[in-house]
Design a protein around this motif. Structure first.
Motif, PDB file in Angstrom:
ATOM      1  N   TYR A 109      -7.452  -7.150  -8.088  1.00  0.00           N
ATOM      2  CA  TYR A 109      -7.693  -8.390  -8.840  1.00  0.00           C
ATOM      3  C   TYR A 109      -9.048  -8.390  -9.528  1.00  0.00           C
ATOM      4  O   TYR A 109      -9.162  -8.769 -10.689  1.00  0.00           O
ATOM      5  N   VAL A 110     -10.082  -7.970  -8.814  1.00  0.00           N
ATOM      6  CA  VAL A 110     -11.430  -7.987  -9.389  1.00  0.00           C
ATOM      7  C   VAL A 110     -11.542  -6.993 -10.541  1.00  0.00           C
ATOM      8  O   VAL A 110     -12.112  -7.308 -11.593  1.00  0.00           O
ATOM      9  N   THR A 111     -10.982  -5.805 -10.371  1.00  0.00           N
ATOM     10  CA  THR A 111     -11.048  -4.807 -11.442  1.00  0.00           C
ATOM     11  C   THR A 111     -10.295  -5.294 -12.674  1.00  0.00           C
ATOM     12  O   THR A 111     -10.793  -5.184 -13.801  1.00  0.00           O
ATOM     13  N   PHE A 112      -9.118  -5.855 -12.463  1.00  0.00           N
ATOM     14  CA  PHE A 112      -8.337  -6.358 -13.599  1.00  0.00           C
ATOM     15  C   PHE A 112      -9.053  -7.521 -14.276  1.00  0.00           C
ATOM     16  O   PHE A 112      -9.168  -7.556 -15.506  1.00  0.00           O
ATOM     17  N   ALA A 113      -9.539  -8.482 -13.486  1.00  0.00           N
ATOM     18  CA  ALA A 113     -10.178  -9.671 -14.061  1.00  0.00           C
ATOM     19  C   ALA A 113     -11.440  -9.326 -14.835  1.00  0.00           C
ATOM     20  O   ALA A 113     -11.662  -9.849 -15.934  1.00  0.00           O
ATOM     21  N   THR A 114     -12.283  -8.452 -14.295  1.00  0.00           N
ATOM     22  CA  THR A 114     -13.522  -8.112 -15.002  1.00  0.00           C
ATOM     23  C   THR A 114     -13.233  -7.293 -16.253  1.00  0.00           C
ATOM     24  O   THR A 114     -13.921  -7.460 -17.272  1.00  0.00           O
ATOM     25  N   VAL A 153     -10.494   1.001 -21.376  1.00  0.00           N
ATOM     26  CA  VAL A 153      -9.248   1.726 -21.101  1.00  0.00           C
ATOM     27  C   VAL A 153      -9.286   2.297 -19.686  1.00  0.00           C
ATOM     28  O   VAL A 153      -8.318   2.161 -18.920  1.00  0.00           O
ATOM     29  N   CYS A 154     -10.405   2.928 -19.324  1.00  0.00           N
ATOM     30  CA  CYS A 154     -10.536   3.473 -17.960  1.00  0.00           C
ATOM     31  C   CYS A 154     -10.455   2.359 -16.916  1.00  0.00           C
ATOM     32  O   CYS A 154      -9.826   2.530 -15.869  1.00  0.00           O
ATOM     33  N   GLY A 155     -11.088   1.231 -17.191  1.00  0.00           N
ATOM     34  CA  GLY A 155     -11.049   0.102 -16.260  1.00  0.00           C
ATOM     35  C   GLY A 155      -9.649  -0.458 -16.087  1.00  0.00           C
ATOM     36  O   GLY A 155      -9.239  -0.802 -14.978  1.00  0.00           O
ATOM     37  N   MET A 156      -8.890  -0.536 -17.180  1.00  0.00           N
ATOM     38  CA  MET A 156      -7.524  -1.053 -17.078  1.00  0.00           C
ATOM     39  C   MET A 156      -6.632  -0.076 -16.324  1.00  0.00           C
ATOM     40  O   MET A 156      -5.797  -0.491 -15.503  1.00  0.00           O
ATOM     41  N   LEU A 157      -6.804   1.228 -16.554  1.00  0.00           N
ATOM     42  CA  LEU A 157      -6.032   2.218 -15.802  1.00  0.00           C
ATOM     43  C   LEU A 157      -6.397   2.183 -14.317  1.00  0.00           C
ATOM     44  O   LEU A 157      -5.531   2.329 -13.449  1.00  0.00           O
ATOM     45  N   ALA A 158      -7.681   1.968 -14.017  1.00  0.00           N
ATOM     46  CA  ALA A 158      -8.105   1.839 -12.620  1.00  0.00           C
ATOM     47  C   ALA A 158      -7.499   0.586 -11.987  1.00  0.00           C
ATOM     48  O   ALA A 158      -7.113   0.601 -10.812  1.00  0.00           O
ATOM     49  N   ALA A 159      -7.381  -0.490 -12.745  1.00  0.00           N
ATOM     50  CA  ALA A 159      -6.768  -1.715 -12.228  1.00  0.00           C
ATOM     51  C   ALA A 159      -5.282  -1.513 -11.949  1.00  0.00           C
ATOM     52  O   ALA A 159      -4.762  -1.987 -10.931  1.00  0.00           O
ATOM     53  N   VAL A 160      -4.587  -0.791 -12.820  1.00  0.00           N
ATOM     54  CA  VAL A 160      -3.168  -0.505 -12.592  1.00  0.00           C
ATOM     55  C   VAL A 160      -3.008   0.377 -11.354  1.00  0.00           C
ATOM     56  O   VAL A 160      -2.127   0.144 -10.512  1.00  0.00           O
ATOM     57  N   GLY A 161      -3.877   1.379 -11.225  1.00  0.00           N
ATOM     58  CA  GLY A 161      -3.839   2.229 -10.027  1.00  0.00           C
ATOM     59  C   GLY A 161      -4.130   1.445  -8.764  1.00  0.00           C
ATOM     60  O   GLY A 161      -3.501   1.668  -7.721  1.00  0.00           O
ATOM     61  N   ALA A 162      -5.074   0.516  -8.847  1.00  0.00           N
ATOM     62  CA  ALA A 162      -5.392  -0.315  -7.680  1.00  0.00           C
ATOM     63  C   ALA A 162      -4.216  -1.224  -7.317  1.00  0.00           C
ATOM     64  O   ALA A 162      -3.976  -1.477  -6.134  1.00  0.00           O
TER      65      ALA A 162
END
Length: 191
Positions: A109-114, A153-162
């Motif tokens: 949630y935090v990765t996606f929201a930020t 892009v990297c942050g969104m991919l990390a959020a999907v992985g999380a």
């Protein structure tokens, strides 16, 4: 004995898969944090030298801190996966499973929201806000904006992985609870 060996092999494969996914999330989150956190560009605008940094947009600074924390968390969980892959002899603990589940959910949630908040702030830099008399900044600081886009892009991919890891944690957690359904009746043999 063969049933136990098959279950142990299946669990080992699951731990390896989780480890690979955690490693990928840690790398993506670290890449997002480094791309945005170390990004600066200096340009001369009307004879004045101006420097664009991550501190100029608060949402980018929060993104750098959140993705760095996410990378650290996934690295710690990766170490846990290595430990479980090597020494998976004990019975899983429900408390640890709940903690991992809740932390994985929070991390996702935090990765996606930020990341989404930083993307929204970057849209103002890309398009400007004419009602507030804010100019477009990405035509001045082109390289800075391109690196921020890469970190998003990297942050969104990390959020999907999380989010995927959160599903894995949920599976691992609810596997510890027995089924509430009654056992099926034994087969009857007519004969």
């Amino acid at each position: 004995m063969s049933t136990y060996m098959a279950a142990a092999a299946a669990r080992s494969a699951e731990v390896k898969t989780e480890g690979l996914l955690r490693g990928a999330c840690a790398l993506l989150a670290a890449a997002a944090a480094l791309l945005v956190g170390l990004n600066t560009q200096t340009e001369t605008v009307l004879l004045i030298r101006k420097k664009a940094t991550v501190r100029d947009v608060q949402a980018l600074w929060v993104l750098a801190m959140a993705t760095a924390a996410s990378a650290g968390y996934h690295l710690l969980q990766l170490l846990k996966c290595f430990y479980l892959g090597r020494f998976a002899g004990g019975k899983p603990c429900r408390g640890v499973a709940w903690l991992c589940f809740l932390l994985d959910k929070g991390c996702a949630y935090v990765t996606f929201a930020t990341t989404v908040a930083a993307a929204q702030a970057c849209m103002v830099a890309l398009d400007g806000a004419h009602a507030l008399q804010w100019n477009k900044l990405c035509h001045i600081y082109t390289r800075f904006c391109e690196q921020v886009a890469g970190s998003l892009v990297c942050g969104m991919l990390a959020a999907v992985g999380a989010a995927l890891l959160s599903a894995v944690s949920a599976r691992n957690l609810f596997r510890l609870y027995p089924s509430m359904l009654p056992p099926p009746p034994p087969p009857s043999y007519a004969g």
